[in-house]
Design an enzyme around this catalytic site. Structure first.
Site, PDB file in Angstrom:
ATOM      1  CG  HIS A  28      -2.093  -1.426   0.948  1.00  0.00           C
ATOM      2  ND1 HIS A  28      -3.324  -0.601   0.836  1.00  0.00           N
ATOM      3  CD2 HIS A  28      -1.636  -2.500   0.946  1.00  0.00           C
ATOM      4  CE1 HIS A  28      -4.301  -1.660   0.862  1.00  0.00           C
ATOM      5  NE2 HIS A  28      -3.053  -2.873   1.334  1.00  0.00           N
ATOM      6  CE1 TYR A 293       0.400  -5.429   7.942  1.00  0.00           C
ATOM      7  CE2 TYR A 293      -0.523  -3.709   8.220  1.00  0.00           C
ATOM      8  CZ  TYR A 293      -0.212  -4.460   7.487  1.00  0.00           C
ATOM      9  OH  TYR A 293      -1.296  -4.739   6.412  1.00  0.00           O
TER      10      TYR A 293
HETATM   11  C1  HEM Z   1       0.764 -11.220   5.854  1.00  0.00           C
HETATM   12  C2  HEM Z   1      -0.634 -10.469   5.949  1.00  0.00           C
HETATM   13  C3  HEM Z   1      -0.359  -9.417   5.030  1.00  0.00           C
HETATM   14  C4  HEM Z   1       1.315  -7.972   4.918  1.00  0.00           C
HETATM   15  C5  HEM Z   1       2.577  -9.242   5.827  1.00  0.00           C
HETATM   16  C6  HEM Z   1       1.281  -7.152   5.251  1.00  0.00           C
HETATM   17  C7  HEM Z   1       2.067  -6.430   4.571  1.00  0.00           C
HETATM   18  C8  HEM Z   1       1.821  -4.673   4.864  1.00  0.00           C
HETATM   19  C9  HEM Z   1       2.888  -4.722   4.683  1.00  0.00           C
HETATM   20  C10 HEM Z   1       4.561  -4.650   5.202  1.00  0.00           C
HETATM   21  C11 HEM Z   1       2.285  -3.185   5.149  1.00  0.00           C
HETATM   22  C12 HEM Z   1       3.156  -1.457   4.726  1.00  0.00           C
HETATM   23  C13 HEM Z   1       3.002  -0.845   6.462  1.00  0.00           C
HETATM   24  C14 HEM Z   1       3.722   0.256   6.522  1.00  0.00           C
HETATM   25  O1  HEM Z   1       5.072   0.541   6.630  1.00  0.00           O
HETATM   26  O2  HEM Z   1       3.450   1.321   8.114  1.00  0.00           O
HETATM   27  C15 HEM Z   1       0.270  -2.941   4.508  1.00  0.00           C
HETATM   28  C16 HEM Z   1      -0.071  -1.708   4.694  1.00  0.00           C
HETATM   29  C17 HEM Z   1      -1.294  -2.055   4.372  1.00  0.00           C
HETATM   30  N1  HEM Z   1      -1.528  -3.429   4.596  1.00  0.00           N
HETATM   31 FE1  HEM Z   1      -1.283  -5.349   4.897  1.00  0.00          FE
HETATM   32  N2  HEM Z   1      -0.432  -7.122   4.955  1.00  0.00           N
HETATM   33  C18 HEM Z   1      -1.041  -8.200   5.408  1.00  0.00           C
HETATM   34  C19 HEM Z   1      -2.252  -7.867   5.535  1.00  0.00           C
HETATM   35  C20 HEM Z   1      -3.398  -7.311   5.430  1.00  0.00           C
HETATM   36  C21 HEM Z   1      -4.940  -7.652   5.489  1.00  0.00           C
HETATM   37  C22 HEM Z   1      -5.283  -9.305   6.103  1.00  0.00           C
HETATM   38  C23 HEM Z   1      -5.154  -6.070   4.795  1.00  0.00           C
HETATM   39  C24 HEM Z   1      -6.661  -5.560   5.091  1.00  0.00           C
HETATM   40  C25 HEM Z   1      -7.504  -5.479   5.769  1.00  0.00           C
HETATM   41  C26 HEM Z   1      -4.168  -5.557   5.372  1.00  0.00           C
HETATM   42  C27 HEM Z   1      -4.459  -3.855   4.425  1.00  0.00           C
HETATM   43  C28 HEM Z   1      -3.975  -2.881   4.942  1.00  0.00           C
HETATM   44  C29 HEM Z   1      -3.756  -1.533   4.875  1.00  0.00           C
HETATM   45  C30 HEM Z   1      -5.073  -0.498   3.792  1.00  0.00           C
HETATM   46  C31 HEM Z   1      -2.290  -1.034   4.088  1.00  0.00           C
HETATM   47  C32 HEM Z   1      -2.130   0.364   4.500  1.00  0.00           C
HETATM   48  C33 HEM Z   1      -2.005   0.836   5.301  1.00  0.00           C
HETATM   49  C34 HEM Z   1      -1.504   3.004   5.298  1.00  0.00           C
HETATM   50  O3  HEM Z   1      -2.511   3.037   4.789  1.00  0.00           O
HETATM   51  O4  HEM Z   1      -0.795   2.383   6.626  1.00  0.00           O
HETATM   52  N3  HEM Z   1      -2.700  -6.215   5.285  1.00  0.00           N
HETATM   53  N4  HEM Z   1       0.443  -3.961   4.960  1.00  0.00           N
END
Ligand code: HEM
Length: 308
Positions: A28, A293
């Site tokens: 994202h 995260y």
């Molecule tokens: C194995 C599961 C997951 C992994 C490894 C993963 C990994 C990541 C990482 C590395 C980031 C960036 C975090 C940052 O730098 O602040 C991120 C952001 C995000 N993820 Fe995931 N994620 C996973 C599951 C999910 C799921 C299930 C959702 C559903 C709700 C999701 C929704 C998001 C969203 C919306 C962001 C952006 C948040 C923001 O605006 O800071 N992710 N994810």
């Protein structure tokens, strides 16, 4: 493998597949932030001791995002969009509520997620080829439903017309200590509206961000917070499974975007950080997101410091 080590492997693999984009979130990556105000409608008093969900108004910072880890993808290559809300309570507590426009996730465990990234290397324009899809379906039958949804998914017409799902279940804790399983949804007051494939093809990089900024200046842009109440038999630890459509839905309040802010870019929307009155379930993917995260946050903020 320990959760932290596996999370590091997963983030490294994301960088290998989608490129290492310094100073950006490792998923994202591209997004836009807004200050917001959440107003509880009073219904929360029946379900939780969480103050911000029971009454009054609470400040929040919202970040909308394109799901791709590559910030240079055009907006239409990331049909799944994200909405991350950080409630900032007056007593210093924060609660993150992070949703996407898909109701379910494609992997049941962190191990499967990390393995699946190897197959994702061959995806063209973010979507699996038929050959890879068959491989995935045979190896991970529980992932079929989400992959089908994501493959067919059309992007919302605007960040403001997406319906965002928490995917994971959480517990609302009430005054007697009872834990009620819920999934959260953010429903757009502008109505749910998607782009058809022809419209989507003409979307350029940054169009979504621009459109939202103009929309917020023009008038009120708001979402309703809905808690979907789980039945006793509904799974609370499996993000590949949705609950039945007829589950009771309770509206807790509405959030209104007030002004654009850069603050969201520097925030960490860890979905396991919750306020008193809301608790995590045992979903292993939810708990894996905590170290994943944190690693992404440390890398991007460290890179920003080096650049400045
Ligand atoms: C194995 C599961 C997951 C992994 C490894 C993963 C990994 C990541 C990482 C590395 C980031 C960036 C975090 C940052 O730098 O602040 C991120 C952001 C995000 N993820 Fe995931 N994620 C996973 C599951 C999910 C799921 C299930 C959702 C559903 C709700 C999701 C929704 C998001 C969203 C919306 C962001 C952006 C948040 C923001 O605006 O800071 N992710 N994810």
């Amino acid at each position: 493998m320990a959760k932290e080590k596996l999370a590091e492997t997963a983030v490294n693999k994301i960088e290998k597949v989608f490129g290492e984009h310094k100073t950006y979130r490792r998923a994202h990556s591209r997004g836009t932030g807004y200050k917001a105000v959440f107003t509880a409608n009073g219904e929360g008093k029946n379900w939780t001791v969480a103050r911000h969900l029971r009454e009054g108004t609470t400040k929040a910072v919202v970040r909308f995002s394109h799901s791709s880890p590559d910030p240079f993808w055009t907006d239409n290559l990331s049909p799944v969009k994200g909405m991350a809300v950080q409630f900032q309570l007056p007593d210093g507590q924060v609660m993150n509520s992070v949703g996407v426009t898909s109701p379910i996730f494609f992997s049941r465990t962190p191990e499967v997620f990390t393995e699946m990234l190897d197959i994702a290397k061959s995806f063209k324009k973010g979507k699996p080829r038929l050959r890879d899809l068959i491989k995935l379906f045979i190896k991970y039958p529980e992932s079929r439903a989400a992959i089908r949804i994501i493959r067919k998914m059309q992007s919302p017409a605007s960040f403001a017309t997406g319906l965002y799902h928490s995917i994971h279940a959480f517990y609302l804790v009430n005054g007697t200590g009872q834990r009620i399983p819920v999934k959260f949804q953010w429903h757009p007051e502008a109505g749910v509206e998607s782009l058809n494939p022809v419209e989507a093809a003409s979307v350029k990089k940054g169009d979504f961000e621009k459109e939202l900024e103009e929309r917020v200046i023009r008038g009120e842009t708001a979402f309703r917070l809905i808690a979907v109440i789980g039945d006793t038999d509904d799974p609370v630890d499996d993000p590949t499974k949705d609950w039945a459509e007829d589950r009771k839905k309770v509206e807790l309040g509405r959030i209104v975007l007030t002004e654009k802010t850069d603050e969201a870019e520097g925030l960490l929307y860890d979905p396991t950080i919750l306020a008193e009155g809301v608790e995590c379930t045992d979903d292993p993917i939810l708990h894996f997101r905590n170290p994943a995260y944190a690693i992404s946050y440390m890398r991007r903020e460290g890179e920003k410091q080096k650049e400045s």
